[in-house]
Design an enzyme around this catalytic site. Sequence first.
Site, short mmCIF file in Angstrom:
data_model
loop_
_atom_site.label_atom_id
_atom_site.label_comp_id
_atom_site.label_asym_id
_atom_site.label_seq_id
_atom_site.Cartn_x
_atom_site.Cartn_y
_atom_site.Cartn_z
N ASP B 317 6.74 -8.12 9.15
CA ASP B 317 5.33 -8.04 8.79
C ASP B 317 5.16 -6.93 7.75
OD1 ASP B 317 2.66 -7.29 8.61
OD2 ASP B 317 2.23 -7.65 10.72
N LYS B 348 -3.06 -7.50 2.13
CA LYS B 348 -3.56 -6.19 1.64
C LYS B 348 -3.36 -5.99 0.14
CE LYS B 348 -3.74 -3.63 5.98
NZ LYS B 348 -5.04 -2.98 6.02
#
Lengths: 489, 489
Positions: B317, B348
Site C-alpha cells: 500500500d 494521494k
Amino acid sequence: MATQSPPRSASAAAAAKPHLADSVEQPYFPDEPTGPIIRTEIPGPKSKEAIAELDKVFDTRSLNMMANYQNSFGNYIADLDGNVLLDVYAQIASIPVGYSNPSLLLAATSPDMASAIINRPALGNFPQHDWAQILETGILRVAPKGCDQVFTAQAGSDANELAYKAAFMWKRRQQRGGADIEFTAEEIESSMNNQSPGSPNMSILSFKTAFHGRLFGSLSTTRSKPIHKLDIPAFDWPQASFPALKYPLEQHVEENAREEARCLAEVEKLLTTYHNPPAAVIVEPIQSEGGDNHASPAFFKGLREVTRKHDVLLIVDEVQTGVGATGKFWAHEHWNLQDPPDMVTFSKKAQTAGYYFGNPELRPNKPYRQFNTWMGDPARALLFRAIINEIARLNLVHNTAETGDYLYAGLESLAQKYPGEIENLRGKGQGTFIAWDSPRRDEILKKGKGVGINIGGSGASAVRLRPMLIFQKRHADIFLEAMEKILKS
Amino acid sequence: MATQSPPRSASAAAAAKPHLADSVEQPYFPDEPTGPIIRTEIPGPKSKEAIAELDKVFDTRSLNMMANYQNSFGNYIADLDGNVLLDVYAQIASIPVGYSNPSLLLAATSPDMASAIINRPALGNFPQHDWAQILETGILRVAPKGCDQVFTAQAGSDANELAYKAAFMWKRRQQRGGADIEFTAEEIESSMNNQSPGSPNMSILSFKTAFHGRLFGSLSTTRSKPIHKLDIPAFDWPQASFPALKYPLEQHVEENAREEARCLAEVEKLLTTYHNPPAAVIVEPIQSEGGDNHASPAFFKGLREVTRKHDVLLIVDEVQTGVGATGKFWAHEHWNLQDPPDMVTFSKKAQTAGYYFGNPELRPNKPYRQFNTWMGDPARALLFRAIINEIARLNLVHNTAETGDYLYAGLESLAQKYPGEIENLRGKGQGTFIAWDSPRRDEILKKGKGVGINIGGSGASAVRLRPMLIFQKRHADIFLEAMEKILKS
C-alpha cells in the site's frame, strides 16, 4: 455489415410520419448532429487497432465501444471510425446534459475549476474558503425535501457505504442512550480486533435484485448478479423480496398490491428477527441495474412506515434514478412521502457523489468518525453546480417528463405492432426511465449499433433506456424508427 | 496570539546561520513567498465567520484551517485572513508539486482536460480513444518494477479494496484448479445469499497500527485508531504485529532484528492457522497514519518470502508513501526485492488512484468481475501525467533524497540540543518522510501555526513531516528555525 445513413433532419422525419414529433420543437443545441451516421461495422478498423493497443495495459473484455468524446456532441457519441450513434445509454446513465455541453465547457475552463483541479484539498481538514458557497449554490440547491445537509464522496459505492456507516453510528448511539455516552473499554478494545461489541454484528437490509455498488459493504447489499459477487467475502446481511409486478399495471391492480404487501411483510419479519439486526433499509426507487424493477408509491410509503415503526433508517439510493431522468429531480418525489427518507445517496448524473441527510443525529457524536482524506472533490462539485444550472436553464426535468410520455406512447404502439417483442413495458409517467423485457435482448442491444443506436441492458432480459436529460421528441423519433427496423428484421 | 513576521529572504536566513542551506540553491518557483506571514491568530476573524457559515451544511469539527487556494503557492498555504504558512502536511501528504503549480495549471486548462471533465466516460465500457496513450505516457511510465498493468480507481480506500477483490478471485481460481473451471451451482447460489462457498470465508492479513482506508473492506484491515472503527461492522480478518523498532537504529541492531523475526513468525502462523484463511497480506512501507512506524528492508524481504512460501499475495500500500517523497519514486524500491510485490496501490500525491499488478492471473477469468461505472477518471489521469512530467523536469525525487538528508541532520541537531523533545527520530535516508515522537505532540502541532508552519501528526504521539516534493533546503531552514522557536518556548 457496413451501411451508411446520411445525416437527415429531424423535421423531415417528422413530416414523413404524422405520429412523430411536432416539428416546431426547438432543439437545445442547433449544432447537434441531426441523426446517426454509420460508416463501418462497429468496432471499425481504427477502433479495433486502438482496442488491441489498450488491451495490453487495461482489461478490455467489457469494452462496448471505443469513443472519441471530442467528436461527441449532445445526444450523440462518436467512435474512431466516423460512426456517430444516438446514445440512450449515456455512460451507464451518467451523462446528464449532453456530450461536450457548451455550458459545462465554460465551467470546466473557469479559473475556479483550474484551481480546484490542481489544488485538491483534504476537505474535512482544509476546506477551501468558498466550499459552503459551492455547496449552497450547487449540491444543496437540489437537496431532497427534509435533507438539508450533505456528506460528499467520490462515487455511488462509497456514497452508499458512508451512509451505512452513518446508520450504524446512529443506531449504536441510540442503543447506548445518547451522544454523550462514552465508548466502553470493551468496545474500544474489541473494535481493534474487528469483534463485537466494538464492531457490532449489525446489518443493512437490502432487496433481492438490488444494486448498490461493488465495494465490500455495498456489495454485501448488492444482489443483482452472481458475477458481481462470486469469490468476494460478504457480510451476513439480510435481503427481502422486491415486488415482482405484473404488466400492464392497470390489469393487475389487486395482484400487484398483494405482492407488495407480501414483500413489506418480509421486510418487517427480517427487521424484527434477523440474527444480525438491521440499522437501515436501503432501496432504489427503480432497481436500475437488476432488471428495471418498479414498485408503487404505496409500497415505498409502506416501507417508510415499517422502518419508522421498527426504528431503523431508510436510505434511498438515487445513484442511478436521481438528477432528473424520471420526470422529477429525485425519483422518490413521485411517492409523496409525508415523512422524508433519512438519507438519499447520489452519483452518476451528478458527476460527483455523496449522501444527503436531514437529521442532526446523523452527524456522528465525535469528529473523525466519518472522515477520509479527500471527502469529495470541489472540481466535481463545481461541475454539478453547472449541471444544475443547465437543467434549470433548459427546464430539463419538464422535458424528461414530456419526452418520456411521448417515448412511452411510441413504444406502446410498437409493442402492439410486434407482439411478443416488447414485454412488460414499464416506466409510464417516470420520464425517460423506461424499460421492457425482450426475449432476444442481447441481440437487440447488438443490432442497435447497426441502426445507429447505443443502448444498454438491465438484469437478465430488460432493455433499459437511459437517455440524457436533453433527449427530445426528435430523438425519440429516431430511436423509435431504429427500434422498428430491428424488430422488423 | 497575533504576531506578524514580515516575509524574509531565505538567503538572509542562510547567511545568519552558517549550518543552513547553501545560498546558491536555485528556487523552483521564483515567485513563491520567501517565508510565512502571520497576520492574525489562526483562525482569524474572516476564517471564523466562514467556518460558522460552513458548519451549517458541512461537519467542521475536524477542520484544521480554512484555506484560500487561489492565494496559495508552492510550499505555502494561505488562509482568509492573510496568513501564509509553510505547509509540511500538504493536504495529508497529497499535494505533490506545490499549490497552484504553473505546469499543472497548463494541464488543467488544456482542451483535453476540459473534455475529460465534461465527458466523463464509463471507462470499462466506453473508454476514450486515447486512454491507452494517457496510461502509457502517464501512470504506466512510473509503474513499479514487475507491475506493467494498472486498474484505475478513485481513492486509496477503493484502490485497496479492488486489490483485495483481485486477490480473492486469484486465490479461489487457484483453489479451483484454473481459470477455465466454471463456478458451481452451489457457489452461484450461495454468493447471492452472501454465504460460503460463493462468498468465501477468506481474509486479508494486515498489521497492527496499519491504515488502509475506511470503507468496509479496507477498514477491516485498518488498525490505527478506535475512532475509525467503533460501531462499524468488520470482517473477522487477522492482524499481525508490526515491528516496534528502537531508535537510534544503529544502537539496537540485534534487538530490532529479533523484533522483526518475531513479527514475521506471527505472520507465518496466521497465514497457516487463521480460521478465515488469508488470500493476501497488505503492508505499508512506512505505517504513515498509525505512528510513522518503519521496518527494515530485511523485514520486507522476509515478508515477500513468507507470502511466496504460503502462496498468498503481497500487496504494498503506497497510497501515502508513493510518488517520490521517500527519496525513491516508490518507497518499496528501498527494499531491493528480487521478486516484486504482486500489487502496489497508489493515490494521494498521484491525485488519482488505483493498483498496479504484473501477473496476468490477476486479471479475473471473466469480464465484469472487476468493474464499476467510472473505473477511475481520465481527468485525474491527465493530471497525474502532468505531475510525473513535473517531477522529471525538476528532478524532484533526487531533491527529496537530498533535502531529506539535510532536514534529518537539522532535526538530529535539534534533538541533541533539546533532549526529551524529539524522540525516536526516524526516516533517515527516506527522503523527507521523517517523523519523531514528542511528549507534547498536540501542543507542538498547534503552536506550529503561530510560527508559520502547518504540520500534522501520526498515531498517538508522532509529529509527521509530509512536505511536498518541491520542499528545498531553504524551506527546511525555515522549518527548523520555527521548530526551535517552539522548543525554546
